[in-house]
Design an enzyme around this catalytic site. Sequence first.
Site, short mmCIF file in Angstrom:
data_model
loop_
_atom_site.label_atom_id
_atom_site.label_comp_id
_atom_site.label_asym_id
_atom_site.label_seq_id
_atom_site.Cartn_x
_atom_site.Cartn_y
_atom_site.Cartn_z
CB ILE A 95 -0.88 0.03 1.27
CG1 ILE A 95 -1.78 -1.20 1.31
CG2 ILE A 95 -1.71 1.31 1.32
CD1 ILE A 95 -2.62 -1.29 2.57
CG ASP A 153 -1.74 6.94 2.21
OD1 ASP A 153 -2.32 6.87 3.28
OD2 ASP A 153 -1.86 7.89 1.42
CB THR A 154 0.50 11.00 1.72
OG1 THR A 154 -0.85 10.83 2.10
CG2 THR A 154 0.63 11.26 0.25
CE LYS A 175 -5.59 10.04 3.17
NZ LYS A 175 -4.89 10.78 2.12
CB THR A 176 -5.36 7.39 10.05
OG1 THR A 176 -6.31 7.92 9.15
CG2 THR A 176 -5.03 8.40 11.12
CE LYS A 223 1.06 15.22 8.31
NZ LYS A 223 -0.04 16.19 8.23
CG ASP A 237 -5.39 18.06 -1.46
OD1 ASP A 237 -5.08 17.04 -0.80
OD2 ASP A 237 -6.53 18.58 -1.44
O1 PPO Z 1 -0.01 17.20 5.79
C1 PPO Z 1 -0.89 16.84 4.84
N1 PPO Z 1 -1.12 17.63 3.78
C2 PPO Z 1 -2.02 17.30 2.82
N2 PPO Z 1 -2.74 16.16 2.88
C3 PPO Z 1 -2.52 15.34 3.92
C4 PPO Z 1 -1.61 15.63 4.93
N3 PPO Z 1 -1.61 14.63 5.84
N4 PPO Z 1 -2.46 13.69 5.46
C5 PPO Z 1 -3.12 14.02 4.25
#
Ligand code: PPO
Length: 207
Positions: free
Chosen positions: A125, A127-128, A130-131, A155, A183
């Site tokens: 997976i 992803d950036t 996110k949870t 984070k 974004d």
């Molecule tokens: O910091 C972030 N900036 C944009 N989108 C996301 C972020 N964290 N999770 C989704």
Amino acid sequence: MKDFDDWPGYSLDLFTYPEHYHDDIENIYIPHGVIMNRTERLAHYIMDDFRDDNIMVLCVLKGGYKFCADLVEFIKILGRNSNKYLETRVEFIRLKSYLNDQSTEDLHIIGCQDLSFLRGKVCAIVDTGKTMKALLKHVETFEPKMVKVAGLLVKRLPNMAESLTDYVGFEIPNRFVVGYALDYNEYFRDLNHICVLSRTGKMKYKI
Ligand SMILES: Oc1ncnc2c1N=NC2
């Protein structure tokens, strides 16, 4: 090692970025070149771990599309250079979980809910960061053979349980960043670097 605890970011005049964002970003937090070098390194780890498996990459849109495209490209390049190809297919899933710069926590999947193509597969997976909890739970219901998570950004949250991310791009403090497909209300995806939003930008593009 806390990568970015009190990292001030680079000043804007050190790099190029779209002129239309000049007043909307505070600093260049992670320059594009650094992102690419880190992504190449993660591709090395993935090649080592997924040795002879075919990978089913699940790209989490929209924020993960740049990271996923670059990571898959590096896996291909590394495979070609070491004559050890890793067959990589990519599927996409869309999650919407932020309004302005606040996570709405309720993760809802937009688009394909049926991930049965994952059954018995080795899945990465991308992803950036996110949870991941809700998504991983959903993915597990399709009984993949193995699931690994590659996250560009993890984070550091106060009550952060053990990280669910196997391949971490950068661990950063819990701050809202934009760029490299991340974004703010659909703006800044066309920015190559990961940047910190300025107050002006936050107000200008607030919904
Ligand atoms: O910091 C972030 N900036 C944009 N989108 C996301 C972020 N964290 N999770 C989704």
